[in-house]
Scaffold this motif. Structure first.
Motif, short mmCIF file in Angstrom:
data_model
loop_
_atom_site.label_atom_id
_atom_site.label_comp_id
_atom_site.label_asym_id
_atom_site.label_seq_id
_atom_site.Cartn_x
_atom_site.Cartn_y
_atom_site.Cartn_z
N ILE A 1 -0.65 4.57 5.00
CA ILE A 1 -0.49 6.03 4.97
C ILE A 1 -1.85 6.72 5.06
O ILE A 1 -2.78 6.34 4.35
CB ILE A 1 0.24 6.47 3.68
N SER A 2 -1.95 7.70 5.94
CA SER A 2 -3.20 8.46 6.00
C SER A 2 -2.94 9.85 6.55
O SER A 2 -1.81 10.19 6.92
CB SER A 2 -4.24 7.72 6.84
N CYS B 1 -2.81 15.14 -4.88
CA CYS B 1 -1.66 14.22 -5.06
C CYS B 1 -2.08 12.86 -4.52
O CYS B 1 -2.81 12.14 -5.19
CB CYS B 1 -0.39 14.75 -4.42
N GLY B 2 -1.67 12.50 -3.35
CA GLY B 2 -2.12 11.25 -2.75
C GLY B 2 -1.51 10.00 -3.36
O GLY B 2 -1.99 8.90 -3.10
N VAL B 3 -0.46 10.13 -4.17
CA VAL B 3 0.07 8.91 -4.80
C VAL B 3 0.72 7.96 -3.79
O VAL B 3 0.66 6.75 -3.94
CB VAL B 3 1.05 9.17 -5.97
N LEU C 1 8.08 1.98 -1.13
CA LEU C 1 7.47 2.49 -2.37
C LEU C 1 7.08 3.96 -2.22
O LEU C 1 7.14 4.72 -3.17
CB LEU C 1 6.23 1.65 -2.74
N CYS D 1 8.41 -1.37 2.59
CA CYS D 1 8.78 -1.63 1.19
C CYS D 1 9.43 -0.43 0.52
O CYS D 1 10.05 -0.54 -0.53
CB CYS D 1 7.56 -2.04 0.39
N HIS E 1 -0.29 7.36 -0.86
CA HIS E 1 -1.36 6.68 -0.15
C HIS E 1 -2.05 5.67 -1.08
O HIS E 1 -2.50 4.62 -0.64
CB HIS E 1 -2.21 7.81 0.42
N MET E 2 -2.00 5.93 -2.40
CA MET E 2 -2.56 4.95 -3.34
C MET E 2 -1.61 3.80 -3.58
O MET E 2 -2.03 2.66 -3.74
CB MET E 2 -2.86 5.62 -4.68
N ILE E 3 -0.32 4.09 -3.64
CA ILE E 3 0.62 3.01 -3.98
C ILE E 3 0.97 2.17 -2.75
O ILE E 3 1.35 1.01 -2.89
CB ILE E 3 1.91 3.56 -4.65
N CYS E 4 0.80 2.71 -1.55
CA CYS E 4 1.19 1.97 -0.33
C CYS E 4 0.42 0.64 -0.30
O CYS E 4 -0.79 0.62 -0.06
CB CYS E 4 0.90 2.76 0.93
N PRO E 5 1.10 -0.49 -0.51
CA PRO E 5 0.37 -1.76 -0.62
C PRO E 5 -0.23 -2.19 0.71
O PRO E 5 -1.05 -3.11 0.74
CB PRO E 5 1.43 -2.75 -1.08
N ASP E 6 0.21 -1.56 1.80
CA ASP E 6 -0.25 -2.01 3.11
C ASP E 6 -1.19 -1.05 3.80
O ASP E 6 -1.39 -1.14 5.01
CB ASP E 6 0.97 -2.33 3.98
N GLN E 7 -1.79 -0.15 3.06
CA GLN E 7 -2.80 0.77 3.60
C GLN E 7 -2.30 1.46 4.87
O GLN E 7 -3.04 1.63 5.83
CB GLN E 7 -4.11 0.01 3.89
N LEU F 1 9.89 6.11 -3.08
CA LEU F 1 10.10 6.18 -4.54
C LEU F 1 9.18 7.20 -5.20
O LEU F 1 9.57 7.88 -6.14
CB LEU F 1 9.83 4.79 -5.12
#
Ligand SMILES: Cc1ncc(C[n+]2csc(CCOP(=O)(O)OP(=O)(O)O)c2C)c(N)n1
Ligand code: SF4
Ligand code: SF4
Ligand code: SF4
Ligand SMILES: [Mg+2]
Lengths: 90, 262
Positions: free
Chosen positions: A73-74, A61-63, A15, A13, A65-71, A18
């Protein structure tokens, strides 16, 4: 810490592209085996969380990983300055 | 991934379309649950029907995926029978405000002690993009091909008027703020209503000149106005730009609540 995208979950996606203030995620160009164009990482060692999570003992930060709708990023543990063995195939 | 202990790994990736904001809202809610330090066997997720309502299926706790519009009725039952459990409801704009409108206002009036997270994508996502009570004026949907001609409900203001003890609104772009609001809502006894405006690229964006996911997020970001700023503009007698909606904490109070465990 090392930033990784789980390509078995990412749906492309963009995101993460972005939101990252460092521009670490770049829109990908190649289809993976699931038929998805996942983003590629540009020098992920610049990421605040890669550099400082161990020092602060918490997520920084971690934004992405929070916005990733598909979990997808880690971060995975990485020993600093570990010599990487390079195998050359002939 | 956020809150790895709370996701059902074996169910991922979920069924949501590419760039659907519902996944982001699950992340923020679970981050809030984790911050609260709740235990999995003391937490119940309840939902109705819709894309948004599929969320509890990806969470590793007991949950109820109920009938369309009735999530709050079932959640009230859970809370009355077991006030020791933490109840979190996931719902959609259609589920909550159309078919479930009555349950919504009465759950707020009774101020039942639970947290309600509404994924407001301004459309019936699951059934193919029919207009909902929150579809903005002029927007194209399959049931409003010439543009929505009815005014939309402001869900957060509705919850304030109906009596909920905590009400906040954010969007799927404001991930940190949304997580903080979820935590504040969970800490407040009584009903906490958190409206999360989100993108449905498939059934809303596609018909409304917002084809790409970043374009939808940018639309949400640029039309969100902090309540404090809105209040300042009103006090100064200045006009509020067309199409904006307020974000932030709308109310935090202590009206008598139902189902609070002593
Ligand atoms: C009693 C009943 N009426 C109608 C439906 C069909 N239906 C399923 S989901 C839905 C709308 C869902 O919209 P919303 O709650 O906004 O969820 P979204 O998919 O947008 O997340 C409808 C009308 C149903 N399942 N049950
Ligand atoms: S944590 Fe922040 S800096 Fe690091 S990759 Fe994600 S968005 Fe970029
Ligand atoms: S936000 Fe997540 S799903 Fe979307 S492109 Fe980035 S890694 Fe993939
Ligand atoms: S139809 Fe819309 S709400 Fe449903 S999964 Fe797809 S993008 Fe999300
Ligand atoms: Mg909806």
């Amino acid at each position: 810490m090392k930033l990784v995208i789980d390509e078995s979950r990412c749906k492309g996606c963009n995101l993460c592209v972005l939101v990252c203030p460092y521009g670490i995620f770049r829109e990908g160009t190649e289809l993976n085996s699931r038929g998805i164009v996942a983003p590629v990482l540009d020098r992920p060692e610049r990421c605040t969380n890669c550099r400082l999570q161990a020092l602060y003992g918490r997520m920084l930060c971690g934004v992405c990983h929070m916005i990733c709708p598909d979990q997808a990023i880690s971060w995975v543990e990485e020993k600093p300055f570990e010599p990487h063995k390079v195998e050359v195939e002939f | 991934m956020i809150a790895p202990d709370w996701f059902r790994d074996d169910r991922l990736p979920h069924i949501y379309c590419t760039g659907c904001g519902n996944g982001t809202i699950i992340n923020c809610t679970l981050a809030g649950v984790e911050e609260m330090g709740w235990k999995r066997n003391e937490t119940v997720f309840v939902s109705g029907i819709g894309c948004s309502s599929r969320a509890p299926g990806y969470i590793l706790t007991d949950s109820l995926h109920t009938t369309h519009g009735r999530a709050l009725a079932f959640a009230t039952g859970v809370k009355m029978a077991r006030p020791d459990l933490h109840v979190v409801v996931f719902t959609g704009d259609g589920d909550l405000a159309a078919i479930g409108g009555n349950h919504f206002i009465h759950a707020c009036r009774r101020n039942v002690d639970m947290t309600v997270v509404c994924m407001n994508n301004h459309i019936y996502g699951m059934t193919g993009g029919q207009g909902s009570p929150t579809t903005p004026p002029g927007a194209i949907s399959t049931t409003t091909p010439y543009g929505m001609s009815e005014p939309a409900f402001d869900l957060a203001e509705l919850a304030v008027a109906a009596g909920a003890n905590y009400v906040a609104r954010w969007t799927s772009y404001h991930v940190k703020e949304l997580t903080k609001a979820v935590v504040a809502g969970m800490q407040t006894p009584g009903l906490a209503f958190i409206e999360a405006r989100t993108q449905c690229p498939t059934n809303y964006g596609r018909h409304n000149k917002l084809r790409s996911v970043p374009a939808m997020i940018e639309h949400l970001r640029s039309h969100a106005m902090l309540v404090q700023k809105r209040d300042r503009l009103v006090a100064e007698g200045k006009p509020i730009p067309e199409g904006t909606f307020t974000v932030g904490e709308l109310v935090r109070r202590s009206r008598p609540a139902m189902g609070v465990q002593r």
